[in-house]
Design an enzyme around this catalytic site. Structure first.
Site, PDB file in Angstrom:
ATOM      1  N   GLN A 191       0.708  -1.161   0.114  1.00  0.00           N
ATOM      2  CA  GLN A 191       0.050  -0.148   0.021  1.00  0.00           C
ATOM      3  C   GLN A 191       0.848   1.373   0.150  1.00  0.00           C
ATOM      4  OE1 GLN A 191      -2.592  -2.098   3.279  1.00  0.00           O
ATOM      5  NE2 GLN A 191      -3.266   0.006   3.134  1.00  0.00           N
ATOM      6  N   ARG A 304      -5.164   7.254  16.803  1.00  0.00           N
ATOM      7  CA  ARG A 304      -6.484   7.352  16.331  1.00  0.00           C
ATOM      8  C   ARG A 304      -7.592   6.524  17.262  1.00  0.00           C
ATOM      9  NH1 ARG A 304      -9.276   8.181  11.566  1.00  0.00           N
ATOM     10  NH2 ARG A 304      -7.250   8.847  10.253  1.00  0.00           N
ATOM     11  N   ARG A 336      -7.810  -1.753   8.894  1.00  0.00           N
ATOM     12  CA  ARG A 336      -8.986  -1.063   8.532  1.00  0.00           C
ATOM     13  C   ARG A 336      -9.681  -0.556   9.988  1.00  0.00           C
ATOM     14  NH1 ARG A 336     -13.379  -3.725   4.543  1.00  0.00           N
ATOM     15  NH2 ARG A 336     -13.909  -1.759   3.392  1.00  0.00           N
ATOM     16  N   PHE A 338      -7.879   1.305  11.981  1.00  0.00           N
ATOM     17  CA  PHE A 338      -6.428   1.939  12.494  1.00  0.00           C
ATOM     18  C   PHE A 338      -6.729   2.332  14.019  1.00  0.00           C
ATOM     19  CE2 PHE A 338      -2.859   4.624  12.124  1.00  0.00           C
ATOM     20  CZ  PHE A 338      -1.989   4.018  11.400  1.00  0.00           C
ATOM     21  N   THR A 433      -3.981  10.836  10.745  1.00  0.00           N
ATOM     22  CA  THR A 433      -3.932  11.923  11.927  1.00  0.00           C
ATOM     23  C   THR A 433      -2.510  12.532  11.956  1.00  0.00           C
ATOM     24  OG1 THR A 433      -2.883   9.732  12.995  1.00  0.00           O
ATOM     25  CG2 THR A 433      -5.210  10.230  13.548  1.00  0.00           C
ATOM     26  N   ALA A 502      -6.017   5.351   5.599  1.00  0.00           N
ATOM     27  CA  ALA A 502      -6.671   6.292   6.045  1.00  0.00           C
ATOM     28  C   ALA A 502      -8.128   6.725   5.463  1.00  0.00           C
ATOM     29  CB  ALA A 502      -5.891   7.351   6.434  1.00  0.00           C
ATOM     30  N   GLU A 705     -13.060   2.697   5.526  1.00  0.00           N
ATOM     31  CA  GLU A 705     -12.894   1.967   6.850  1.00  0.00           C
ATOM     32  C   GLU A 705     -14.094   2.234   7.727  1.00  0.00           C
ATOM     33  OE1 GLU A 705      -9.293   4.574   7.263  1.00  0.00           O
ATOM     34  OE2 GLU A 705      -8.330   2.920   8.559  1.00  0.00           O
TER      35      GLU A 705
HETATM   36  N1  MTE Z   1     -11.352  -2.792   0.244  1.00  0.00           N
HETATM   37  C1  MTE Z   1     -10.811  -3.722  -0.468  1.00  0.00           C
HETATM   38  N2  MTE Z   1     -11.612  -4.269  -1.342  1.00  0.00           N
HETATM   39  N3  MTE Z   1      -9.436  -4.063  -0.207  1.00  0.00           N
HETATM   40  C2  MTE Z   1      -8.781  -3.480   0.725  1.00  0.00           C
HETATM   41  O1  MTE Z   1      -7.526  -3.981   0.828  1.00  0.00           O
HETATM   42  N4  MTE Z   1      -8.850  -1.733   2.500  1.00  0.00           N
HETATM   43  C3  MTE Z   1      -9.285  -0.900   3.506  1.00  0.00           C
HETATM   44  C4  MTE Z   1     -10.523  -0.069   2.708  1.00  0.00           C
HETATM   45  N5  MTE Z   1     -11.043  -1.186   1.798  1.00  0.00           N
HETATM   46  C5  MTE Z   1      -9.551  -2.509   1.491  1.00  0.00           C
HETATM   47  C6  MTE Z   1     -10.725  -2.048   1.349  1.00  0.00           C
HETATM   48  C7  MTE Z   1      -8.742   0.007   4.145  1.00  0.00           C
HETATM   49  S1  MTE Z   1      -7.802  -0.356   5.630  1.00  0.00           S
HETATM   50  C8  MTE Z   1      -8.492   1.332   3.671  1.00  0.00           C
HETATM   51  S2  MTE Z   1      -7.599   2.348   4.498  1.00  0.00           S
HETATM   52  C9  MTE Z   1      -8.989   1.874   2.523  1.00  0.00           C
HETATM   53  O2  MTE Z   1      -9.678   0.889   1.700  1.00  0.00           O
HETATM   54  C10 MTE Z   1      -8.030   2.305   1.647  1.00  0.00           C
HETATM   55  O3  MTE Z   1      -8.445   2.931   0.481  1.00  0.00           O
HETATM   56  P1  MTE Z   1      -9.203   4.098   0.087  1.00  0.00           P
HETATM   57  O4  MTE Z   1      -8.231   5.194   0.965  1.00  0.00           O
HETATM   58  O5  MTE Z   1      -9.249   4.667  -1.309  1.00  0.00           O
HETATM   59  O6  MTE Z   1     -10.420   4.122   0.704  1.00  0.00           O
HETATM   60  N1  HPA Z   2      -4.784   6.167   9.028  1.00  0.00           N
HETATM   61  C1  HPA Z   2      -4.154   5.048   8.347  1.00  0.00           C
HETATM   62  N2  HPA Z   2      -2.814   5.121   8.344  1.00  0.00           N
HETATM   63  C2  HPA Z   2      -2.149   5.717   8.811  1.00  0.00           C
HETATM   64  C3  HPA Z   2      -2.410   6.906   9.594  1.00  0.00           C
HETATM   65  C4  HPA Z   2      -3.955   7.014   9.765  1.00  0.00           C
HETATM   66  O1  HPA Z   2      -4.399   7.867  10.551  1.00  0.00           O
HETATM   67  N3  HPA Z   2      -1.490   7.667   9.967  1.00  0.00           N
HETATM   68  C5  HPA Z   2      -0.328   6.902   9.755  1.00  0.00           C
HETATM   69  N4  HPA Z   2      -0.706   5.836   8.828  1.00  0.00           N
HETATM   70 MO1  MOS Z   3      -6.177   1.434   6.247  1.00  0.00          MO
HETATM   71  S1  MOS Z   3      -5.909   0.646   7.865  1.00  0.00           S
HETATM   72  O1  MOS Z   3      -5.712   2.875   6.818  1.00  0.00           O
HETATM   73  O2  MOS Z   3      -4.920   0.833   5.325  1.00  0.00           O
END
Ligand code: MTE
Ligand code: HPA
Ligand code: MOS
Length: 769
Positions: A191, A304, A336, A338, A433, A502, A705
């Site tokens: 990521q 968080r 997810r 966090f 954060t 995030a 999340e």
């Molecule tokens: N959805 C899918 N299908 N696969 C993933 O790995 N990760 C989650 C969420 N949804 C994830 C997911 C997490 S932990 C986060 S932080 C967000 O997607 C990251 O993507 P975004 O910032 O585009 O929402």
């Molecule tokens: N969310 C998810 N990932 C992160 C963050 C947060 O606030 N800070 C550092 N990595």
């Molecule tokens: Mo999501 S736990 O911020 O990758």
């Protein structure tokens, strides 16, 4: 618009790390992880392993050309163990061979002479011994000490949540290909391409511009690849650097489960005080976070937890303290939510317990204390609240009183099956954060044939970010989506990226894309204005044509581009976006850290089989604050996935380490995740309609999340069903609520002489509304 990956996913043509065609001469790695969680290494004997067929070389800390260090926030994590091991699975050696089977066979021949040292797996024990990752942190609002006097009801308790295995379908891995002059091309299932680039740079002692990290997509990350992809990339890079050969390592499932960190388990103490009307006046909470053996992202996760310790509620007096405790588990990491879910479970437990003592349904206390716009969070930011709107819409739309009546009627007439329900409100802050991480860049090229190429720092991991960014570009240029392609993420095209995390990936990278496309579009309008001899302000781009004052001209998209190219106007742009308005002062623990908050309310209904302790999740009914969703299909998918993942964490997924720090739930035979039978029978998702302005991309709020936390409602719905069967039940606030725990609770009794506070709750519920 459909997810751009739908077609190749369905046909099995989407390319993941393990699908990449291999270069001739590619070698394969396998890590030897410590079998002892905490120990002193007396000797490491590689002789037999080195003589195994196909083995090319075995790497240890001695081969590191830079620093033996991969810690991100704090440099406390060696890539290879040297004298001591700190967790089971900590890499001690890396075997490289001509096949992956040969590498793994050789790993089994490595002999490690190691003297075990004391192992700590419990965060409270670590805290008592002063084993902290960072000094404790506290968020304060008002004055809890002064507030207790005004409280009619004061309730204390303990609440524990367990870890969670990410179980991304694609395991961790990397493929590194040496380039001329020591440069390396690194394919990594990460990521955080920049995190990998930095980690490899440090371990190898090579400047970042020598290291290209490229990511096409992940088969899921869920936070597990925000920081923990670094190890495998660094191991492969080290080997490729020495051997001048391509090196690949894609972990087996059991290696992945044993060697990587998970969601942080927490143990917490709470004290909550309410007035006679059920208004929460004071809340004190202490969190003990099980960080594992190294910091990894724990300090940020801890933060968080504090940010979300009051969930959607306004509490005027709060004192929240959090300890990040060093234990001998694999370093726990982002997952997810966090840290938010862990904080929210505790306040929900405190409210549920207080409601029991007061003899009212928890929902009454929950609803009464939801915050309003303008209310202050313990960290100083003021709410722009949709908490009441979501709750009241859910209550009305799904007719909660009718659900309650039918559950009570069912419970009266059924002996061995009992139903329960719970409301779960969610308020989740959007932004990293750490303020500095809230920046992103986009590189947009428009080619003279009309096609458009977009690269950002965003990593597609199934959440649909590529589709949304594509929508942004197609919308600004007003061209069909087929003319836009989102390119793989690359550290040579986009530098210094924040990880895709995030929930903010589309907001950050989408806004940078919006800026880049808008800049190009503005230049194109100037070109058209000059060519058509009109004012640029009168020009719009629409459906592939140039319009002047609303009238279509004969300049189509391609003609416009050729004209611009002929006039030597740039068709490319690199744009930088940094979220405005946000700030946080860590000395005062006050500020405005979030661009905005996402709200929602879920109603969760369950049925418990009181003979077996098994249960089904009957329904999860949600009103969710999407803002103005730019892609409802993708957003609904995120909600459904988040709910199921949250329910899994709360009910069936049980990470078990033994006292020696060894993972017992190390395969899918012992670690149960929701399958198609375990998912809710019914998931309903309603959009909260609002016209609020906010900092989200096209006002489409982040969705990744927040929905996971609806799953917490399942735990409390099960608790209510158990009380319907046994009003004297003793149900500790420990998650997950596995069928075993349900069964024990069904036939448990609170200590004799103490009438269960929940007897009243149940009677009250029966006559409610
Ligand atoms: N959805 C899918 N299908 N696969 C993933 O790995 N990760 C989650 C969420 N949804 C994830 C997911 C997490 S932990 C986060 S932080 C967000 O997607 C990251 O993507 P975004 O910032 O585009 O929402
Ligand atoms: N969310 C998810 N990932 C992160 C963050 C947060 O606030 N800070 C550092 N990595
Ligand atoms: Mo999501 S736990 O911020 O990758």
């Amino acid at each position: 618009m459909k997810n751009v990956d739908a077609r190749t996913h369905l046909r099995g043509e989407s390319v993941y790390l393990d699908d990449m065609p291999l270069l001739n001469g590619t070698l394969f790695g396998a890590a030897f992880g410590s079998p002892v969680a905490h120990g002193h290494i007396n000797s490491l004997d590689l002789t037999d392993a080195a003589q195994m067929p196909g083995v090319v070389r075995i790497f240890t800390s001695k081969d590191i050309t830079g620093e033996n260090q991969i810690g991100g926030i704090i440099p406390d994590e060696p890539l290879f163990a040297e004298q001591e091991t700190h967790f089971c699975g900590m890499p001690v050696a890396f075997v490289v061979a001509t096949s992956t089977e040969a590498a793994r066979a050789a790993v089994k021949k490595i002999k490690l002479d190691i003297s075990p040292l004391p192992v700590i797996t419990d965060p409270r024990e670590a805290q008592a011994q002063g084993q902290l990752i960072i000094p404790p942190r506290s968020f304060r609002l008002g004055d809890t000490n002064a507030a207790w006097n005004q409280c009619t009801h004061i309730v204390t308790g303990t609440a524990d949540t367990n870890g969670q295995e990410h179980l991304y379908i694609e395991t961790q891995g990397a493929y590194v290909i040496p380039q001329e002059n020591n440069a390396l091309r690194i394919y990594s299932s990460t990521q955080g391409p920049t995190a990998v680039q930095r980690a490899v740079s440090k371990a190898l002692g090579l400047p970042m511009h020598m290291l290209e990290v490229e990511v096409t997509r992940l088969g899921g990350g869920f936070g597990g690849k925000e920081d923990q992809a670094n190890t495998w990339a660094a191991l492969c890079a080290l080997a490729a650097h020495h051997l001048k050969k391509p090196v690949k390592y894609a972990l087996h499932r059991m290696e992945d489960m044993a060697m990587t960190g998970k969601r942080h388990p927490y143990s917490s103490d709470f004290k909550i005080g309410l007035d006679a009307e059920g208004r929460i006046l004071a809340y004190e909470v202490t969190f003990y976070q099980n960080a594992g053996a190294a910091a990894d992202l724990s300090p940020a996760v801890l933060e968080r937890t504090l940010f979300h310790c009051t969930n959607s509620y306004f509490i005027p007096n709060v004192m929240a303290t959090a300890y990040s405790c060093r234990t001998h588990l694999p370093p726990n990491t982002a997952f997810r939510g966090f840290g938010g879910p862990q904080g929210m479970f505790v306040i929900e437990a405190a409210i549920a317990k207080a409601a029991g003592v007061m003899g009212v349904p928890a929902a009454v206390i929950q609803q009464k204390n939801l915050h309003h716009t303008g209310d202050e969070f313990p960290y100083g930011q003021r709410a722009q609240s949709e908490a009441h709107a979501c709750w009241e819409r859910a209550d009305d739309l799904y007719d909660a009183p009718a659900i309650r009546r039918s559950i009570n009627a069912f419970n009266k007439t059924n002996q061995l099956y009992k139903k329960g329900m719970a409301f779960m409100p969610v308020c989740f802050g959007i932004s990293f954060t750490k303020t500095l991480m809230n920046q992103a860049r986009a590189l947009v090229h428009v080619y003279t044939d009309g096609s458009v190429s977009v690269t950002t720092g965003a990593v597609e991991m199934g959440q649909g970010v590529n589709t949304k960014i594509l929508q942004v570009a197609a919308q600004v240029f007003s061209i069909p989506p087929e003319q836009v392609r989102i390119q793989p993420t690359s550290t040579w095209r986009i530098a210094n990226t924040s990880p895709s995390a995030a929930s903010a990936t589309t907001d950050l990278n989408g806004k940078a894309t919006l800026m880049a496309c808008t800049a190009i579009a503005e230049r194109l309008k100037e070109v058209a204005a000059a060519g058509l001899q009109v004012n640029a302000a009168d020009i719009t781009l629409r459906d592939g044509y140039v319009y002047v004052q609303g009238d279509r001209t004969n300049w189509d998209w391609k003609k416009l581009l050729m004209e611009a190219y002929t006039k030597r106007v740039s068709l490319s742009e690199h744009a930088h976006y940094a979220t405005p308005e946000i700030h946080f002062d860590a000395a005062k623990e006050k500020g405005h850290p979030f661009a905005y908050h996402v709200y929602g309310t879920a109603i969760v209904e369950v049925t418990v089989d009181c003979l077996r302790g098994t249960y089904v999740i009957d329904a999860v009914k949600v009103v969710h604050d999407f803002g103005a969703s730019m892609n409802p299909a993708i957003d609904i998918g995120q909600i459904e996935g988040g709910i199921v993942q949250g329910i899994g964490w709360m009910t069936m997924e049980e990470v078990i380490y033994d006292a020696d720090g060894r993972l017992r739930s190390n395969a899918l035979s012992t670690y149960k995740v929701p399958d198609i039978y375990a998912v809710p029978k019914d998931i309903e998702i309603a959009f909260l309609e609002t016209q609020q302005d906010n900092l989200a991309i096209f006002r489409s709020k982040a969705v990744g999340e927040p929905p996971l936390m609806y799953g917490i409602g399942a735990w409390f719905a099960l608790r209510n069903a158990i009380y319907a069967f046994n009003p004297h039940a003793s149900i500790p606030f420990t998650a997950p609520m596995t069928p075993e725990k349900v069964l024990m609770a069904l036939y448990s009794k609170t200590m004799t002489g103490t009438p269960s506070p929940h007897e009243q709750t149940v009677t009250h519920l029966a006559v409610d509304k």
